[in-house]
Design an enzyme around this catalytic site. Structure first.
Site, PDB file in Angstrom:
ATOM      1  N   CYS A   1      -0.504   4.135   2.123  1.00 50.91           N
ATOM      2  CA  CYS A   1      -0.320   3.965   3.574  1.00 50.91           C
ATOM      3  C   CYS A   1       1.138   4.181   3.989  1.00 50.91           C
ATOM      4  O   CYS A   1       1.409   4.786   5.025  1.00 50.91           O
ATOM      5  CB  CYS A   1      -0.716   2.559   4.023  1.00 50.91           C
ATOM      6  N   ASP A   2       2.075   3.660   3.215  1.00 47.71           N
ATOM      7  CA  ASP A   2       3.464   3.566   3.677  1.00 47.71           C
ATOM      8  C   ASP A   2       4.453   4.459   2.937  1.00 47.71           C
ATOM      9  O   ASP A   2       5.605   4.586   3.364  1.00 47.71           O
ATOM     10  CB  ASP A   2       3.951   2.105   3.556  1.00 47.71           C
TER      11      ASP A   2
ATOM     12  N   CYS B   1       0.839  -1.209   0.000  1.00 47.22           N
ATOM     13  CA  CYS B   1       0.000   0.000   0.000  1.00 47.22           C
ATOM     14  C   CYS B   1       0.869   1.251   0.000  1.00 47.22           C
ATOM     15  O   CYS B   1       1.378   1.676   1.046  1.00 47.22           O
ATOM     16  CB  CYS B   1      -0.921  -0.011   1.215  1.00 47.22           C
TER      17      CYS B   1
END
Ligand code: NAP
Length: 306
Positions: A138-139, A135
Site C-alpha cells: 500500500c505505502d 503494508c
C-alpha cells in the site's frame, strides 16, 4: 423463524472465498460478510511464490480478484459490513449482527483471518500513516528512492522487504536476534540483495519525527547502547493476531485468541465452523487457508444434510 441463508461466511479472504466456492456449488444459499474487500491478506501481499499452480508467482491482488470472481460465479453474495456480534450461536437459527443489518443463518463459517501486530513503542501510533506502515504494497511507493527499514525477521518481513527493495534505495532489517525466523529461501534472497542491510540484535524503542517519521531511537541489545537511526519509513512485520475479539464470549479460544476446531473445521458449537488464520493450529499459509475453507464448507454441507 426461518434463516435467510444456509451459510453465512464471516470474512472473504482466501479461506472464506474457498468456503463460499464450495458451499454455493453444493447449492447452499451463501453470503460472505467482508469488512474491507475480498482477498484479505492477499490484498496486502505483493508477489506470491508458494501457491501451487503459478510457477512464475502471482500478484496477491490479482489472485484475490480471480478467487472472488470464481466464488461469485456460483452465486455467492458478498456484503461489505463489519460483524459486531452473534446471537443464538448455539440455536438452529443464528443471528449475525453487523454495523449495517442482521443476517440469519443455519450455519456459520468463521474466516475472519488476522491482522499484523503493532510494535507497541512510543511514536508508533502518532506517526502511523506518516512513515510508520504495516503494508509495503500500500505505502511502499511513497518512499521511492529513499532509505527505509523493515522491523521483524519472519516470512512477512522478508517477503515485503524484498518487494520494497525493488522500489527504494535501501532496506534495513531491524531484528531483535542475530538469526532470521523466515523461510531459508527468503533469507538467502535477502542476504544476496545489495540493497539490503541488517541491524542485528537491535530493537526500536521509539519512532521520531516532527511532521513525519525521519528516525528511530534503536537499542543494540548486545551492548545496551541506544542511538538514533535515520529512516524515511518503517514497515512493521512483527507477527500476526487473529481477528476473533468478537468471539471471546462465544467460543473457546487459545491463549493467542485462535479458535479451536477439529480436523473438519468444526468448533464445539454445532453448525459453527472456523478456518484459515483465525483457527488454532493453522500453518498460516495461503494454500492451507484454501484447504481449511474447503474442508469447512464440506463439513457444513454434510451437517446441514443430516
Ligand atoms: P512471525 O513468523 O511470527 O515473525 C514475526 C517476526 O517479528 C519474528 O522475526 C519476531 O522475532 C519478530 N518480532 C515479534 N515481536 C517482536 C517485537 N515485539 N519486537 C521486535 N521483533 C518482534 O510473523 P509473520 O512473518 O507475520 O508470519 C506469520 C505467519 O504467516 C507465519 O506462520 C508465516 O510462515 C506465515 N507467512 C508465510 C508467508 C510465505 O509463505 N511466504 C508470508 C507471510 C507470512 P523472533 O524471530 O525473535 O521471534
Amino acid at each position: 423463524m426461518e434463516a435467510d441463508y444456509d451459510v453465512v461466511i464471516l470474512g472473504a479472504g482466501a479461506a472464506g472465498l474457498s468456503a463460499g466456492l464450495y458451499t454455493t456449488r453444493a447449492m447452499l444459499k451463501t453470503v460472505l460478510l467482508e469488512q474491507i474487500g475480498p482477498g484479505g491478506q492477499l490484498l496486502i501481499t505483493d508477489e506470491i511464490e508458494n501457491y501451487p499452480g503459478f510457477p512464475e508467482g502471482v500478484k496477491g491482488q490479482e489472485l484475490a480478484a480471480m478467487m472472488e470472481r470464481q466464488t461469485a460465479r456460483f452465486g455467492a453474495e458478498t456484503e461489505y459490513t463489519e460483524v459486531m456480534s452473534i446471537e443464538n450461536i448455539d440455536q438452529p437459527v443464528k443471528i449475525i449482527h453487523t454495523d449495517d443489518r442482521d443476517f440469519t443463518a443455519k450455519a456459520i463459517i468463521i474466516a475472519t483471518g488476522g491482522s499484523h501486530n503493532k510494535l507497541g513503542v512510543a511514536g508508533e501510533d502518532a506517526l502511523a500513516g506518516r512513515g510508520v506502515s504495516y503494508c509495503a504494497v500500500c505505502d511502499g511507493n511513497f518512499f521511492r528512492g529513499q532509505d527505509v527499514v523493515v522491523v521483524g525477521g519472519g516470512d512477512s518481513a522478508l517477503d515485503e522487504g524484498h518487494y520494497l527493495s525493488g522500489i527504494v534505495n535501501s532496506v534495513t532489517f531491524i531484528h531483535r536476534r542475530d538469526e532470521l525466523r523466515g523461510a531459508k529461501v527468503l533469507q538467502e534472497r535477502a542476504f544476496a540483495n545489495e540493497k539490503v542491510k541488517f541491524l542485528w540484535n537491535t530493537v526500536v524503542e521509539e519512532f521520531r519525527g516532527d511532521q513525519a517519521l525521519d528516525r528511530a531511537l534503536v537499542k543494540d541489545l548486545k551492548t545496551d547502547k541506544t542511538y538514533e537511526y535515520p529512516m524515511a519509513a518503517a514497515f512493521i512485520y512483527v507477527g500476526f493476531h487473529p481477528n476473533t475479539e468478537y468471539l471471546s464470549d462465544l467460543l473457546e479460544l487459545d491463549s493467542g485468541g485462535h479458535i479451536f476446531t477439529d480436523i473438519h473445521m468444526r468448533t464445539a458449537i454445532p453448525m459453527v465452523f472456523a478456518c484459515g488464520d483465525a483457527r488454532a493450529e493453522s500453518t498460516r499459509q495461503l494454500g492451507a487457508a484454501v484447504g481449511d475453507g474447503i474442508t469447512a464448507a464440506l463439513a457444513a454441507f454434510h451437517d446441514l444434510s443430516n
